[in-house]
Design an enzyme around this catalytic site. Sequence first.
Site, PDB file in Angstrom:
ATOM      1  N   ASN A  27       6.196  -6.355  13.534  1.00  0.00           N
ATOM      2  CA  ASN A  27       6.572  -5.415  12.476  1.00  0.00           C
ATOM      3  C   ASN A  27       5.648  -4.208  12.618  1.00  0.00           C
ATOM      4  OD1 ASN A  27       7.058  -4.015  10.139  1.00  0.00           O
ATOM      5  ND2 ASN A  27       6.225  -5.582   8.759  1.00  0.00           N
TER       6      ASN A  27
ATOM      7  N   LYS B 290       5.720  -1.539  10.944  1.00  0.00           N
ATOM      8  CA  LYS B 290       5.500  -0.834   9.662  1.00  0.00           C
ATOM      9  C   LYS B 290       5.695   0.676   9.887  1.00  0.00           C
ATOM     10  CE  LYS B 290       2.671  -4.673   8.236  1.00  0.00           C
ATOM     11  NZ  LYS B 290       1.578  -5.175   7.406  1.00  0.00           N
TER      12      LYS B 290
ATOM     13  N   HIS C 147       9.512  -7.585   2.267  1.00  0.00           N
ATOM     14  CA  HIS C 147       8.091  -7.565   2.677  1.00  0.00           C
ATOM     15  C   HIS C 147       7.240  -7.241   1.445  1.00  0.00           C
ATOM     16  CE1 HIS C 147       4.363  -6.457   4.625  1.00  0.00           C
ATOM     17  NE2 HIS C 147       4.804  -7.096   5.690  1.00  0.00           N
TER      18      HIS C 147
ATOM     19  N   GLU D 173       4.836  -5.364   1.067  1.00  0.00           N
ATOM     20  CA  GLU D 173       4.552  -3.930   0.890  1.00  0.00           C
ATOM     21  C   GLU D 173       5.713  -3.236   0.196  1.00  0.00           C
ATOM     22  OE1 GLU D 173       3.499  -3.250   4.993  1.00  0.00           O
ATOM     23  OE2 GLU D 173       1.665  -4.416   4.662  1.00  0.00           O
TER      24      GLU D 173
ATOM     25  N   GLU E 293       3.897 -14.777   4.145  1.00  0.00           N
ATOM     26  CA  GLU E 293       2.810 -13.832   4.400  1.00  0.00           C
ATOM     27  C   GLU E 293       1.937 -13.720   3.155  1.00  0.00           C
ATOM     28  OE1 GLU E 293       3.907 -10.908   7.755  1.00  0.00           O
ATOM     29  OE2 GLU E 293       4.653 -10.069   5.892  1.00  0.00           O
TER      30      GLU E 293
ATOM     31  N   GLY F  76      -3.311  -7.476   7.125  1.00  0.00           N
ATOM     32  CA  GLY F  76      -4.113  -6.318   7.524  1.00  0.00           C
ATOM     33  C   GLY F  76      -5.586  -6.418   7.147  1.00  0.00           C
TER      34      GLY F  76
ATOM     35  N   SER G 264      -2.599 -11.173   9.678  1.00  0.00           N
ATOM     36  CA  SER G 264      -3.725 -11.123  10.622  1.00  0.00           C
ATOM     37  C   SER G 264      -3.569 -12.092  11.796  1.00  0.00           C
ATOM     38  CB  SER G 264      -5.054 -11.353   9.891  1.00  0.00           C
ATOM     39  OG  SER G 264      -5.270 -10.332   8.939  1.00  0.00           O
TER      40      SER G 264
HETATM   41  P1  13P Z   1      -0.960  -7.869   9.980  1.00  0.00           P
HETATM   42  O1  13P Z   1      -0.605  -8.722  11.158  1.00  0.00           O
HETATM   43  O2  13P Z   1      -1.368  -6.478  10.344  1.00  0.00           O
HETATM   44  O3  13P Z   1      -1.921  -8.557   9.061  1.00  0.00           O
HETATM   45  O4  13P Z   1       0.404  -7.668   9.128  1.00  0.00           O
HETATM   46  C1  13P Z   1       1.142  -8.776   8.792  1.00  0.00           C
HETATM   47  C2  13P Z   1       2.440  -8.304   8.251  1.00  0.00           C
HETATM   48  O5  13P Z   1       2.513  -7.821   7.134  1.00  0.00           O
HETATM   49  C3  13P Z   1       3.626  -8.410   9.116  1.00  0.00           C
HETATM   50  O6  13P Z   1       4.793  -8.168   8.397  1.00  0.00           O
END
Ligand code: 13P
Length: 247
Positions: free
Chosen positions: A9, A11, A92, A94, A162, A168, A207
């Site tokens: 992803n 983002k 997601h 976010e 997640e 992150g 992560s």
């Molecule tokens: P990271 O791997 O950067 O922690 O992000 C995970 C994520 O939100 C994937 O959708």
Amino acid sequence: MRRKLVVGNWKMNGNLHQLAEIAEIAAAAKAAAGVDVALCPPFTLIAPAVARSNGLAIGAQDVHPAESGAHTGAVSAAMLKEVHAQLVIVGHSERRAEAGETDAQVRAKAEAALARGLQTIVCVGESEAEREAGRHVDVVTGQVKGSLPDDGHEGEMVVAYEPIWAIGTGKVATPADVAEMHAAIRGALRERLGERGGRIRILYGGSVKADNAAELFAVPDVDGALVGGASLTAAQFVPIVEAAARH
Ligand code: 13P
């Protein structure tokens, strides 16, 4: 036996110069036997990424539930299909946080995507405060019940767990935490969808890196990974794909 699935992803990252990474990831994905690989760049890169995908599945990070109409800034499942996207991420954390998406809205998006034949990854996950309060399993199984359509075909519907506090941050959930939650999600899927619930893949995200992927893939009911930061370069992403291929 559920085949492992590793999804990147990107983002809100990536520009035309980074398409070379996609070509490199695609070549490695082709070489990795027994694992499904996909990449979800921003909308602007879907069509050029498909042109370089060499069979690697390319997807989107969001979709609108409607077919078309007065929805400024949105993209429909039909539009994604037209540019040969094969999958989409919905719900997601976010988007749940930044756009205030509810379980019902996530479910409507998933239904629209599945109806158009897009593989659909429904994301769930608890906050740090919810985990500290001991509510993490209830929160996540509640999201599974509220966000998943009833009739998702198992090949097409995927759940991604997640934990928000692991995204992150470099903080990875422990294998024991992941095992507890994936078992709870599996239970909720079986309760909701019967035998079919046993065939839906459950990905872990938060992560995931080359150095922790193998340990995570060894956890029961971890059927792959949804990878953010470490999917941006082939150098970091390919070892994760290779770890999945070894399991
Ligand atoms: P990271 O791997 O950067 O922690 O992000 C995970 C994520 O939100 C994937 O959708």
